[in-house]
Each structure stands twice: as structure tokens, then as C-alpha cells.
Design a protein around this motif. Structure first.
Motif, PDB file in Angstrom:
ATOM      1  N   MET A 116       0.848  -1.197   0.000  1.00 28.71           N
ATOM      2  CA  MET A 116       0.000   0.000   0.000  1.00 28.71           C
ATOM      3  C   MET A 116       0.887   1.251   0.000  1.00 28.71           C
ATOM      4  O   MET A 116       1.775   1.386   0.835  1.00 28.71           O
ATOM      5  N   SER A 117       0.656   2.143  -0.944  1.00 25.17           N
ATOM      6  CA  SER A 117       1.469   3.355  -1.023  1.00 25.17           C
ATOM      7  C   SER A 117       1.040   4.337   0.060  1.00 25.17           C
ATOM      8  O   SER A 117      -0.140   4.438   0.404  1.00 25.17           O
ATOM      9  N   PRO A 118       1.995   5.078   0.644  1.00 25.93           N
ATOM     10  CA  PRO A 118       1.661   6.015   1.723  1.00 25.93           C
ATOM     11  C   PRO A 118       0.869   7.217   1.204  1.00 25.93           C
ATOM     12  O   PRO A 118       0.926   7.573   0.023  1.00 25.93           O
ATOM     13  N   LEU A 119       0.136   7.812   2.109  1.00 26.13           N
ATOM     14  CA  LEU A 119      -0.594   9.028   1.781  1.00 26.13           C
ATOM     15  C   LEU A 119       0.397  10.172   1.614  1.00 26.13           C
ATOM     16  O   LEU A 119       1.353  10.303   2.381  1.00 26.13           O
ATOM     17  N   HIS A 120       0.186  11.009   0.614  1.00 22.11           N
ATOM     18  CA  HIS A 120       1.039  12.177   0.394  1.00 22.11           C
ATOM     19  C   HIS A 120       0.295  13.429   0.853  1.00 22.11           C
ATOM     20  O   HIS A 120      -0.868  13.643   0.509  1.00 22.11           O
ATOM     21  N   TRP A 121       0.994  14.246   1.632  1.00 21.11           N
ATOM     22  CA  TRP A 121       0.395  15.457   2.206  1.00 21.11           C
ATOM     23  C   TRP A 121       1.168  16.670   1.693  1.00 21.11           C
ATOM     24  O   TRP A 121       2.367  16.805   1.934  1.00 21.11           O
ATOM     25  N   ASN A 122       0.465  17.541   0.994  1.00 21.06           N
ATOM     26  CA  ASN A 122       1.110  18.727   0.440  1.00 21.06           C
ATOM     27  C   ASN A 122       0.149  19.911   0.463  1.00 21.06           C
ATOM     28  O   ASN A 122       0.062  20.694  -0.485  1.00 21.06           O
ATOM     29  N   VAL A 123      -0.613  20.035   1.543  1.00 23.95           N
ATOM     30  CA  VAL A 123      -1.596  21.105   1.659  1.00 23.95           C
ATOM     31  C   VAL A 123      -0.887  22.423   1.967  1.00 23.95           C
ATOM     32  O   VAL A 123       0.031  22.483   2.800  1.00 23.95           O
ATOM     33  N   ASP A 124      -1.306  23.481   1.287  1.00 18.42           N
ATOM     34  CA  ASP A 124      -0.739  24.805   1.523  1.00 18.42           C
ATOM     35  C   ASP A 124      -1.119  25.268   2.929  1.00 18.42           C
ATOM     36  O   ASP A 124      -2.305  25.285   3.283  1.00 18.42           O
ATOM     37  N   PRO A 125      -0.136  25.637   3.770  1.00 14.33           N
ATOM     38  CA  PRO A 125      -0.467  26.097   5.125  1.00 14.33           C
ATOM     39  C   PRO A 125      -1.239  27.411   5.145  1.00 14.33           C
ATOM     40  O   PRO A 125      -1.822  27.761   6.173  1.00 14.33           O
ATOM     41  N   GLU A 126      -1.251  28.131   4.023  1.00 13.09           N
ATOM     42  CA  GLU A 126      -1.989  29.390   3.941  1.00 13.09           C
ATOM     43  C   GLU A 126      -3.361  29.137   3.327  1.00 13.09           C
ATOM     44  O   GLU A 126      -3.479  28.673   2.199  1.00 13.09           O
ATOM     45  N   LEU A 127      -4.389  29.466   4.073  1.00 10.84           N
ATOM     46  CA  LEU A 127      -5.763  29.304   3.593  1.00 10.84           C
ATOM     47  C   LEU A 127      -6.123  30.410   2.622  1.00 10.84           C
ATOM     48  O   LEU A 127      -6.837  30.192   1.634  1.00 10.84           O
ATOM     49  N   LEU A 128      -5.606  31.616   2.897  1.00 10.25           N
ATOM     50  CA  LEU A 128      -5.965  32.789   2.099  1.00 10.25           C
ATOM     51  C   LEU A 128      -4.800  33.761   2.105  1.00 10.25           C
ATOM     52  O   LEU A 128      -4.155  33.966   3.140  1.00 10.25           O
ATOM     53  N   HIS A 129      -4.517  34.336   0.965  1.00  9.37           N
ATOM     54  CA  HIS A 129      -3.418  35.314   0.865  1.00  9.37           C
ATOM     55  C   HIS A 129      -3.897  36.482   0.011  1.00  9.37           C
ATOM     56  O   HIS A 129      -4.188  36.325  -1.171  1.00  9.37           O
ATOM     57  N   ILE A 130      -3.980  37.666   0.642  1.00  7.77           N
ATOM     58  CA  ILE A 130      -4.401  38.878  -0.057  1.00  7.77           C
ATOM     59  C   ILE A 130      -3.384  39.972   0.226  1.00  7.77           C
ATOM     60  O   ILE A 130      -3.259  40.439   1.370  1.00  7.77           O
ATOM     61  N   GLY A 131      -2.655  40.365  -0.800  1.00  5.43           N
ATOM     62  CA  GLY A 131      -1.642  41.394  -0.609  1.00  5.43           C
ATOM     63  C   GLY A 131      -0.581  40.932   0.378  1.00  5.43           C
ATOM     64  O   GLY A 131       0.022  39.871   0.219  1.00  5.43           O
ATOM     65  N   GLY A 132      -0.385  41.699   1.433  1.00  3.15           N
ATOM     66  CA  GLY A 132       0.585  41.317   2.456  1.00  3.15           C
ATOM     67  C   GLY A 132      -0.023  40.532   3.598  1.00  3.15           C
ATOM     68  O   GLY A 132       0.661  40.213   4.573  1.00  3.15           O
ATOM     69  N   PHE A 133      -1.308  40.210   3.487  1.00  7.12           N
ATOM     70  CA  PHE A 133      -1.991  39.490   4.563  1.00  7.12           C
ATOM     71  C   PHE A 133      -2.149  38.021   4.194  1.00  7.12           C
ATOM     72  O   PHE A 133      -2.574  37.687   3.083  1.00  7.12           O
ATOM     73  N   ALA A 134      -1.789  37.139   5.130  1.00  7.19           N
ATOM     74  CA  ALA A 134      -1.937  35.703   4.915  1.00  7.19           C
ATOM     75  C   ALA A 134      -2.680  35.092   6.098  1.00  7.19           C
ATOM     76  O   ALA A 134      -2.274  35.273   7.252  1.00  7.19           O
ATOM     77  N   LEU A 135      -3.771  34.403   5.804  1.00 11.34           N
ATOM     78  CA  LEU A 135      -4.510  33.678   6.835  1.00 11.34           C
ATOM     79  C   LEU A 135      -4.079  32.224   6.766  1.00 11.34           C
ATOM     80  O   LEU A 135      -4.298  31.546   5.768  1.00 11.34           O
ATOM     81  N   ARG A 136      -3.459  31.760   7.830  1.00 12.57           N
ATOM     82  CA  ARG A 136      -2.945  30.404   7.871  1.00 12.57           C
ATOM     83  C   ARG A 136      -3.911  29.480   8.629  1.00 12.57           C
ATOM     84  O   ARG A 136      -4.614  29.910   9.537  1.00 12.57           O
ATOM     85  N   TRP A 137      -3.903  28.218   8.215  1.00 16.69           N
ATOM     86  CA  TRP A 137      -4.736  27.238   8.895  1.00 16.69           C
ATOM     87  C   TRP A 137      -4.403  27.174  10.387  1.00 16.69           C
ATOM     88  O   TRP A 137      -5.288  27.054  11.222  1.00 16.69           O
ATOM     89  N   TYR A 138      -3.116  27.262  10.704  1.00 20.02           N
ATOM     90  CA  TYR A 138      -2.691  27.180  12.104  1.00 20.02           C
ATOM     91  C   TYR A 138      -3.310  28.308  12.922  1.00 20.02           C
ATOM     92  O   TYR A 138      -3.858  28.075  14.011  1.00 20.02           O
ATOM     93  N   GLY A 139      -3.244  29.520  12.394  1.00 23.02           N
ATOM     94  CA  GLY A 139      -3.809  30.661  13.109  1.00 23.02           C
ATOM     95  C   GLY A 139      -5.312  30.540  13.263  1.00 23.02           C
ATOM     96  O   GLY A 139      -5.878  30.884  14.311  1.00 23.02           O
ATOM     97  N   LEU A 140      -5.973  30.034  12.220  1.00 24.83           N
ATOM     98  CA  LEU A 140      -7.425  29.862  12.275  1.00 24.83           C
ATOM     99  C   LEU A 140      -7.809  28.834  13.340  1.00 24.83           C
ATOM    100  O   LEU A 140      -8.737  29.056  14.139  1.00 24.83           O
ATOM    101  N   LEU A 141      -7.094  27.721  13.396  1.00 21.54           N
ATOM    102  CA  LEU A 141      -7.385  26.687  14.379  1.00 21.54           C
ATOM    103  C   LEU A 141      -7.025  27.146  15.790  1.00 21.54           C
ATOM    104  O   LEU A 141      -7.713  26.806  16.765  1.00 21.54           O
ATOM    105  N   PHE A 142      -5.965  27.924  15.916  1.00 18.61           N
ATOM    106  CA  PHE A 142      -5.560  28.467  17.216  1.00 18.61           C
ATOM    107  C   PHE A 142      -6.655  29.382  17.756  1.00 18.61           C
ATOM    108  O   PHE A 142      -7.044  29.295  18.928  1.00 18.61           O
ATOM    109  N   ALA A 143      -7.172  30.252  16.888  1.00 16.90           N
ATOM    110  CA  ALA A 143      -8.255  31.145  17.306  1.00 16.90           C
ATOM    111  C   ALA A 143      -9.518  30.358  17.623  1.00 16.90           C
ATOM    112  O   ALA A 143     -10.233  30.666  18.589  1.00 16.90           O
ATOM    113  N   ALA A 144      -9.802  29.330  16.821  1.00 12.50           N
ATOM    114  CA  ALA A 144     -10.995  28.510  17.062  1.00 12.50           C
ATOM    115  C   ALA A 144     -10.920  27.828  18.417  1.00 12.50           C
ATOM    116  O   ALA A 144     -11.947  27.663  19.095  1.00 12.50           O
ATOM    117  N   ALA A 145      -9.728  27.438  18.835  1.00 14.94           N
ATOM    118  CA  ALA A 145      -9.563  26.797  20.141  1.00 14.94           C
ATOM    119  C   ALA A 145     -10.026  27.714  21.259  1.00 14.94           C
ATOM    120  O   ALA A 145     -10.708  27.284  22.205  1.00 14.94           O
TER     121      ALA A 145
END
Length: 258
Positions: free
Chosen positions: A1-30
Motif C-alpha cells: 500500500m502506497s503512503p498518503l502524500h500530504w502537500n496542503v498549503d499552510p496558507e488558507l488565504l493570501h491577499i496582498g501582504g496578509f496571509a490567513l494560515r490554517w494554524y492561526g485559524l485553528l488556534f483562534a478557534a480553540a
């Protein structure tokens, strides 16, 4: 069985100089989910809900400051003492759960000093519930960042983190997230059985014993994060031992009280 490959972009949204990262979103959700859990606790036990905003602020400051100092001064002291201004660069990553725990203890002690109706141990007991769930959220954030990697492995569920290398590895951050989710459910059940009559220290003791017990075991599957070694155990394991011992002491104390 071949392993799962993970290559998800850590940035959910990038507008200009602002980047919303999954980590920050989950941290705030906590914190947001934790706020709602504590609102229900305060309502069930007749505590003033107006104090929740202050409690949230103390929790956020204690968590971020403690976790950041824990990472910089324990896991990579040589680098950060040579570049002290980098200690403030939280956005570059690097938060340690052991430091976060100490930061929370101190912040809640400060918060409870002027609130005799909310003793320090009472707070720590009840905040253990959302903190366990928050730990699961943060470990999912580590998954999106492709960080806190496990050792290379040949198990069927091994994952290749393509942003790091081409080796199949233990998805140890997923192991931790599942462990913390199970601990959250356990703490929630224990609290709902007795509510205000919960023996002092029981929830915190259970939290410390299970969270850092799981952390100790899972460190065997994890790449060393510290820049220095501490014998046959990892730095994370050495730091987990006193937390587990404190949990056992609290549980014995709570049993006598009950």
C-alpha cells in the motif's frame, strides 16, 4: 500500500501582504470554542459571565507567552539567546505545550487573586476541559504546517510530508490530536457527573496525567525538536515526567477529598 502524500498549503488565504494560515485559524478557534464551554460552566455554577472576557484575555496571554518562552528557551536556547529579537516572532512558529501549561498556571493565579468566588484550582479544573480540546485543534494546525514530524515508518497509515522530504513518516501530530480529543471527552464526562460537586483537583489531575502521559509515549514516535539532547529520553519526555507526577498527586488528593 502506497503512503498518503500530504502537500496542503499552510496558507488558507493570501491577499496582498496578509496571509490567513490554517494554524492561526485553528488556534483562534480553540479559544472561541473554549470560551463557549466556559460560558456554560459559569452559567451552570452561578458565576458572573461578565468575567469571561477577562478570563479569555488572561488565558490567551498566558498560553502564548508561556508557550513561546518555553519553545525559545528550552528547545532552541542557543539560537534565541544569540538572536533575542526573534523571541517575539511568534508568526514564524514555535510554541511549546509545557511552557504553555506553566504560562496558564501563572496567568490564572493572577486572575484569581481578586476573584475569591473563582479559586485558582477551581479554574484550573474547569479550564482543563477546553484546554484538552484546544490541544487537538493546535495539533491539527501543526498538520497543516507539516511540522512536528514523526520518525520514518512503514506502517500502512504512514504519510509523506512533501513540503519536508520524501520519507513516509508517522503522522504523530494526528496521533496527538486524537489523544487530546479523547481526553477532552473523558474530562467532559467526569465534569458533567458532578458539576459543582467535582472534587477539587480531579479534572486537572486527570488532564496532567493523561495529556502528558500521552505526550511521553508519543515522543517515541517523534523526531527530536530540541537543539540539544538529554540522555536516552527526549527533552519533551523529561518535561512531561513532573507533569504526570503532579497529576497523580492531585488525583490522590481529590480521592481523599471525595
Amino acid at each position: 500500500m502506497s503512503p498518503l502524500h500530504w502537500n496542503v498549503d499552510p496558507e488558507l488565504l493570501h491577499i496582498g501582504g496578509f496571509a490567513l494560515r490554517w494554524y492561526g485559524l485553528l488556534f483562534a478557534a480553540a479559544f472561541l470554542v473554549g470560551y463557549e464551554i466556559m460560558r456554560r460552566v459559569f452559567r451552570a455554577e452561578g458565576k458572573p459571565e461578565a468575567d469571561l472576557d477577562a478570563l479569555l484575555l488572561y488565558m490567551m496571554l498566558g498560553t502564548v507567552i508561556g508557550a513561546r518562552l518555553g519553545h525559545t528557551l528550552i528547545y532552541a536556547p542557543d539560537y534565541y539567546l544569540a538572536h533575542p529579537w526573534k523571541i517575539l516572532a511568534v508568526w514564524e512558529g514555535g510554541l511549546a505545550s509545557h511552557g504553555g501549561a506553566v504560562g496558564i498556571f501563572i496567568a490564572l493565579w493572577w486572575y484569581a487573586r481578586k476573584r475569591p468566588d473563582q479559586p485558582w484550582l477551581w479554574l484550573l479544573d474547569r479550564l482543563s476541559i477546553p484546554t484538552a480540546l484546544g490541544g487537538a485543534f493546535i495539533r491539527l494546525g501543526n498538520l497543516f504546517n507539516s511540522e512536528i514530524l514523526g520518525h520514518p515508518a512503514s506502517v500502512p497509515w504512514a504519510v509523506v510530508f512533501e513540503r519536508v522530504d520524501s520519507l513516509p513518516r508517522h503522522p504523530v501530530m494526528v496521533y496527538e490530536a486524537l489523544a487530546y480529543l479523547a481526553i477532552f471527552i473523558l474530562l467532559r464526562v467526569l465534569y458533567r457527573r458532578r458539576l459543582a460537586a467535582t472534587p477539587p483537583g480531579m479534572l486537572l489531575g486527570t488532564f496532567l496525567l493523561t495529556v502528558f502521559g500521552a505526550r511521553f509515549v508519543l515522543e517515541f514516535f517523534k523526531e527530536e525538536q530540541a537543539d540539544w539532547v538529554a540522555g536516552s529520553l527526549t527533552v519533551g519526555q523529561w518535561l512531561s515526567v513532573p507533569m504526570v507526577m503532579a497529576g497523580l498527586i492531585l488525583l490522590l488528593r481529590a480521592r481523599r477529598h471525595a
